[in-house]
Enzyme design. Structure first.
Site, PDB file in Angstrom:
ATOM      1  N   CYS A  38      -6.605   0.829   2.979  1.00  0.00           N
ATOM      2  CA  CYS A  38      -7.605   2.089   3.182  1.00  0.00           C
ATOM      3  C   CYS A  38      -7.420   2.753   1.538  1.00  0.00           C
ATOM      4  O   CYS A  38      -8.496   3.506   1.265  1.00  0.00           O
ATOM      5  CB  CYS A  38      -7.350   3.031   4.399  1.00  0.00           C
ATOM      6  SG  CYS A  38      -7.777   2.126   5.770  1.00  0.00           S
ATOM      7  N   ASN A  54     -12.064  -3.266   0.821  1.00  0.00           N
ATOM      8  CA  ASN A  54     -10.883  -3.387   1.812  1.00  0.00           C
ATOM      9  C   ASN A  54     -11.715  -3.790   3.068  1.00  0.00           C
ATOM     10  O   ASN A  54     -12.030  -5.047   3.387  1.00  0.00           O
ATOM     11  CB  ASN A  54     -10.012  -2.391   1.937  1.00  0.00           C
ATOM     12  CG  ASN A  54      -8.928  -2.212   2.968  1.00  0.00           C
ATOM     13  OD1 ASN A  54      -8.166  -3.438   3.146  1.00  0.00           O
ATOM     14  ND2 ASN A  54      -8.895  -1.567   3.808  1.00  0.00           N
ATOM     15  N   GLU A  55     -11.649  -3.069   4.182  1.00  0.00           N
ATOM     16  CA  GLU A  55     -12.111  -3.342   5.649  1.00  0.00           C
ATOM     17  C   GLU A  55     -13.564  -2.783   5.738  1.00  0.00           C
ATOM     18  O   GLU A  55     -13.769  -1.726   6.331  1.00  0.00           O
ATOM     19  CB  GLU A  55     -11.101  -2.578   6.497  1.00  0.00           C
ATOM     20  CG  GLU A  55      -9.960  -3.236   6.874  1.00  0.00           C
ATOM     21  CD  GLU A  55      -9.163  -2.565   7.593  1.00  0.00           C
ATOM     22  OE1 GLU A  55      -9.162  -1.401   8.147  1.00  0.00           O
ATOM     23  OE2 GLU A  55      -7.806  -3.422   8.189  1.00  0.00           O
ATOM     24  N   GLU A 114       0.727  -1.083  -0.062  1.00  0.00           N
ATOM     25  CA  GLU A 114       0.006   0.037   0.023  1.00  0.00           C
ATOM     26  C   GLU A 114       0.816   1.410  -0.011  1.00  0.00           C
ATOM     27  O   GLU A 114       1.910   1.104   0.566  1.00  0.00           O
ATOM     28  CB  GLU A 114      -0.776  -0.003   1.316  1.00  0.00           C
ATOM     29  CG  GLU A 114      -1.555   1.026   1.262  1.00  0.00           C
ATOM     30  CD  GLU A 114      -2.911   1.090   2.421  1.00  0.00           C
ATOM     31  OE1 GLU A 114      -2.600   0.530   3.454  1.00  0.00           O
ATOM     32  OE2 GLU A 114      -3.632   2.072   2.211  1.00  0.00           O
TER      33      GLU A 114
HETATM   34  O1  AHR Z   1      -1.996  -1.356   6.835  1.00  0.00           O
HETATM   35  C1  AHR Z   1      -2.375   0.016   7.257  1.00  0.00           C
HETATM   36  C2  AHR Z   1      -3.872  -0.154   7.230  1.00  0.00           C
HETATM   37  O2  AHR Z   1      -4.250  -0.888   8.022  1.00  0.00           O
HETATM   38  C3  AHR Z   1      -4.472  -0.378   5.820  1.00  0.00           C
HETATM   39  O3  AHR Z   1      -4.575   0.508   5.109  1.00  0.00           O
HETATM   40  C4  AHR Z   1      -5.896  -0.744   6.316  1.00  0.00           C
HETATM   41  O4  AHR Z   1      -6.496  -1.764   5.573  1.00  0.00           O
HETATM   42  C5  AHR Z   1      -5.768  -1.294   7.760  1.00  0.00           C
HETATM   43  O5  AHR Z   1      -6.601  -0.492   8.527  1.00  0.00           O
END
Ligand code: AHR
Length: 669
Positions: A239, A376-377, A45
Site C-alpha cells: 500500500c 499494487n492492489e 514494505e
Molecule cells: O502486506 C501488508 C499489506 O497487505 C500490503 O501493503 C498490501 O499490499 C496488502 O493489503
C-alpha cells in the site's frame, strides 16, 4: 527392500498408528517445466518498522528535524531553537544550540532512537552531523551514548567529541565504542556552553553494516535475507506505493541522491490501525532505490520495483474519488517516473541524468533491471484505464522489461474475475495475486472451495497457460490462522502444503513472495511476518524456514508426481498429504517434498520411476510437536529444519511421514 528408519519414523512405526499406505510415483525420467530462477523471493514494505527502525541501520529517529512535530524523538534542554534555512533544500530544518548563560546549564539534545538504540559493547558506531558555528570560530560538540534507564553510576556507555569550525556547513564524524551492550541507549549531543552551534542531520550507524556500506543495512537482518537465497525482491510495497493520498505515495526520485536531502514521507502504517497506532512512524527514505538495487544485487535477487499507477490506496479512497486518483490524460509525470526509474537502473550515465546519478552514487554499471510492477492492489475499470498508457510507453522504449499488473486485493471474487481478463488484454507479463487466508484456504478443503472457489494446492492446476497468457506472481501471501493471526508452526505448515502447488505449476507460476517480511517486536502493525527482531536480536519464523526450504531446494525442473495414481491435491483420498517433486540438474538430485498436515503418521511408498539401486540421500525434517509454537527472541532456534543422511532404495521405498511434518528427500541420482 531397505527401510529408511529415522528416529521419528521409528517411533511412529512402534506405536503402530499409521493408517492405509499411499503410493507416491515420481517419474524421474520425465523432466518437466523449468523452475523460474525468480522462485522464491522476498517482498519488502516499510510496515512494522521494517525500514527505519529495522533493516535500515540508522539509529537516530527524526535525524533531520523534519517530522511534523520537529522534536519528535528528541528531548531538549537549555537554549535549543528550531531553524528552517538549513543547507538541504528538501530538509530545511536544523537546530541551534546556544549557550544557556550559565556554566552548568547545558544545552543538549537527546535522541531516543527507535524504541531506544541497540548498541553492542566493543563495536564501533559512526556518529555524523552537519554543523557550523554561525558567528564564526570553533565549538566543541560532545556526543554521548547513554543508558539512562538502568541504575548505573555513570550513564555514559561511550562518548566522542567533534570540533566544529567556521560559518560554513560541514559534515563531522566521530567513532563511539560503547563499553557494554544495551538495547535502549539514547544519543546525547551537547555544546560546550560557550559558543552557539547549529546542527543538522544527526546520525549514528553501526560501522559493521551489511557489506560495510556507510548508509547501510543492519547486518543480522540483511543476512537473513541473503540466507533465503531469494530469486526476486519486490519493493517498496504494498500500500505504501499508492499512498493514502497522491502526495504521500512512494516517490522513488525522493529516495535517491544525497541521503541528507531526501525528504521525509508519511508512513501510512503509523495511523492505519487505530489499535496499533505509531504516530512517530515516518519514512526517511534512507533505504531508497539505490540501496534497494544494491542490496538486490548483493543478495542475488532480481529487483522488482513497484510504482504508482496514479491511483492512491483504493481501500482508503474508493475508486471514484476524483481528487484521489490521476485522470488518464494527466498521467504523463507518473509514466515518466517509471521510464526514468528504468534509466536509473539500467541507463548509460553518459546519456541519461538518472543513470548518471546512479553512477555518482557509486554504481556506474547497470543494475540489469528486468521487471517492473505497475500498481499494487488496484481494482475497478479505473486500473486498466490508467495502466494502459504505462504499458504502451514502457513497451515502446524498453521492450525487454517485463510488466507486472495486479488482480486486486483478493484471491477471488468480482474484482479478481474482472482484472485477470483485463491483464490479458493489456498484455501484462505477470499478474500479482494476494492472499492472506486461513488454514482451510491453504489446504483447499471442500468448505473452503465452497466459500472461496479456487484455493489450495491445486489452485493453479486449472489456470490458462500458453502463448499470450500472463504468468502468475503470488506477490503477497501468508496463512492467517483462524483465530490465531500470528506466527506459529501450523500456519507455516499450511503454507508449505500450498506451495507444492506453486512448485508443480512452474510453467505458469514465475514468482512468489511471502508477506510481510519484517517486524519489530515493539512496533508491528501486521502479523504474521517472516523475520522478527528487537534492537539487538532477531529470529527467523517458521514461515521464514518454509520459504527457505523451498528456495534452496527449488531444483531446476518439475518432475511428475502422483498419489495412488492421481494428482495429490484435491484427491479425495488425500488424507492430509501434499507432495511435489523436482529435479536439480546441477546437483543431479531428485528432490521430493512431502507435507503431512494430518494428525497421524502416514505410511508412504515412494516409487522413483527410472532409478534403481541404493542412493545417497538427505532428509530434511521440519516439525514441531506444538502446532501453535514459534521461534522467539529468547529461543530463536526452537523450531528449525534438521538434516540427516540416509540411503534410499530405488525404485521403491517405504517411508513414514510423521504427523504435522514437512519432509524433504534429496536423493542423488
Ligand atoms: O502486506 C501488508 C499489506 O497487505 C500490503 O501493503 C498490501 O499490499 C496488502 O493489503
Amino acid at each position: 527392500m531397505k527401510k529408511i528408519i529415522t528416529m521419528m519414523a521409528a517411533m511412529t512405526i512402534a506405536s503402530g498408528m499409521t493408517a492405509q499406505t499411499h503410493t507416491f510415483d515420481v517419474n524421474t525420467t520425465k523432466v518437466g517445466s523449468p523452475i523460474s530462477k525468480t522462485m522464491y523471493g522476498i517482498f519488502f514494505e516499510d510496515i512494522n518498522y521494517a525500514a527505519d527502525g529495522g533493516l535500515y541501520a540508522e539509529l537516530v529517529k527524526n535525524r533531520s528535524f523534519e517530522f511534523p512535530n520537529h522534536f519528535t524523538g528528541w528531548d531538549i534542554s537549555g537554549k535549543v531553537t528550531l531553524k528552517d534555512d538549513g543547507p538541504f533544500n528538501k530538509n530545511p530544518h536544523y537546530v541551534r544550540l546556544e549557550p544557556s548563560g550559565h556554566r552548568d546549564k547545558h544545552t543538549m539534545i537527546e535522541n531516543h532512537g527507535f524504541f531506544g538504540m541497540g548498541v553492542k559493547g566493543g563495536e564501533e558506531y559512526r556518529f555524523s552531523v552537519w554543523a557550523r558555528v554561525p558567528d564564526g570560530g570553533t565549538a566543541k560538540l560532545w556526543v554521548d551514548l547513554v543508558d539512562n534507564a538502568t541504575m548505573s553510576d555513570d550513564q555514559k556507555l561511550g562518548n566522542a567529541g567533534v570540533e566544529v569550525s567556521g560559518k560554513e556547513w560541514k559534515k563531522y564524524t566521530a567513532i563511539i565504542k560503547p563499553k557494554s551492550t544495551f538495547a535502549k541507549a539514547h544519543l546525547r549531543v551537547w555544546g560546550d556552553s560557550k559558543v552557539t552551534t547549529d546542527v543538522e542531520h544527526v546520525s549514528l550507524f553501526p560501522v559493521n553494516t551489511y557489506k560495510g556500506h556507510e548508509n547501510g543495512m543492519r547486518k543480522d537482518l540483511a543476512e537473513s535475507l541473503e540466507q533465503l537465497h531469494p530469486g526476486v525482491f519486490r519493493f517498496p510495497g504494498g500500500c505504501i506505493v499508492e499512498g493514502t493520498d497522491l502526495a504521500t505515495r512512494y516517490q522513488w526520485k525522493n529516495s535517491v541522491g544525497l541521503v541528507e536531502n531526501r525528504p521525509l514521507n508519511e508512513n501510512r502504517w503509523h495511523y492505519t490501525f487505530t489499535h496499533r497506532y505509531f504516530p512517530d512512524y515516518f519514512q526517511s527514505y534512507g533505504l531508497g532505490f539505490f540501496e534497494y538495487f544494491q542490496l538486490s544485487e548483493e543478495i542475488g535477487a532480481e529487483p522488482l520495483p513497484v510504482v504508482s499507477v496514479g491511483l492512491s490506496c483504493e481501500f482508503q479512497n474508493g475508486s471514484n474519488r476524483s481528487d484521489a486518483h490521476v485522470p488518464v490524460d494527466q498521467l504523463q509525470p507518473y509514466i515518466d517516473d517509471v521510464l526514468d526509474l528504468i534509466e536509473f537502473a539500467n541507463g548509460d550515465p553518459a546519456k541519461n541524468q538518472w543513470a548518471k546519478l546512479r553512477a555518482d552514487m557509486g554504481h556506474p554499471a547497470p543494475f540489469n533491471l528486468k521487471y517492473v510492477g505497475i500498481g499494487n492492489e488496484q481494482w475497478g475499470a479505473i486500473y486498466p484505464e490508467n495502466l494502459k498508457p504505462f504499458v504502451e510507453q514502457v513497451r515502446q522504449k524498453y521492450p525487454n522489461i517485463k510488466i507486472v499488473g495486479t488482480s486486486g486485493p483478493d484471491s477471488e471474487g468480482k474484482e479478481f474475475e474482472y482484472l485477470w481478463p483485463e491483464m490479458r488484454k493489456i498484455g501484462a507479463d505477470l499478474v500479482d495475486e494476494h492472499y492472506y487466508r486461513n488454514e482451510a484456504w491453504f489446504l483447499g478443503t471442500p468448505d473452503a472451495k465452497q466459500r472461496w472457489g479456487n484455493c489450495g494446492a491445486n489452485r493453479y492446476d486449472s489456470y490458462k497457460r500458453g502463448k499470450g497468457q500472463p504468468k502468475v506472481f503470488a506477490g503477497e501471501y501468508a496463512c492467517h490462522g483462524a483465530g490465531k493471526k500470528w506466527n506459529h508452526f501450523n500456519a507455516a505448515l499450511m503454507e508449505a502444503a500450498f506451495m507444492t502447488g506453486l512448485e508443480r505449476n512452474a510453467d505458469i507460476v514465475e514468482m512468489a513472495t511471502y508477506a510481510p517480511l519484517f517486524a519489530h517486536v515493539e512496533g508491528w502493525q501486521w502479523r504474521p511476518d517472516a523475520i522478527w527482531y528487537d534492537n539487538l536480536r532477531k529470529f527467523n519464523s517458521c514461515a521464514y524456514y518454509v520459504q527457505q526450504l523451498y528456495s534452496v531446494n527449488k531444483g531446476t525442473n518439475v518432475l511428475p508426481l502422483t498419489m495412488n495414481g492421481k494428482p495429490v491435491a484435491g484427491n479425495p483420498d488425500q488424507d492430509g498429504l501434499f507432495a511435489s517433486a523436482v529435479l536439480d540438474k546441477n546437483a543431479n538430485e531428485v528432490i521430493v517434498k512431502v507435507i503431512n498436515t494430518s494428525d497421524k503418521p502416514q505410511d508412504v511408498t515412494l516409487n522413483l520411476k527410472g532409478m534403481k539401486g541404493s542412493h545417497e540421500a538427505q532428509l530434511i525434517t521440519f516439525h514441531s510437536d506444538n502446532l501453535t509454537a514459534e521461534n522467539t527472541l529468547d529461543e530463536p532456534e526452537k523450531i528449525v529444519p534438521k538434516t540427516s543422511s540416509l540411503s534410499v532404495t530405488a525404485p521403491s521405498q517405504n517411508v513414514i511421514i510423521p504427523a504435522h511434518t514437512f519432509y524433504i528427500y534429496k536423493i542423488k541420482k
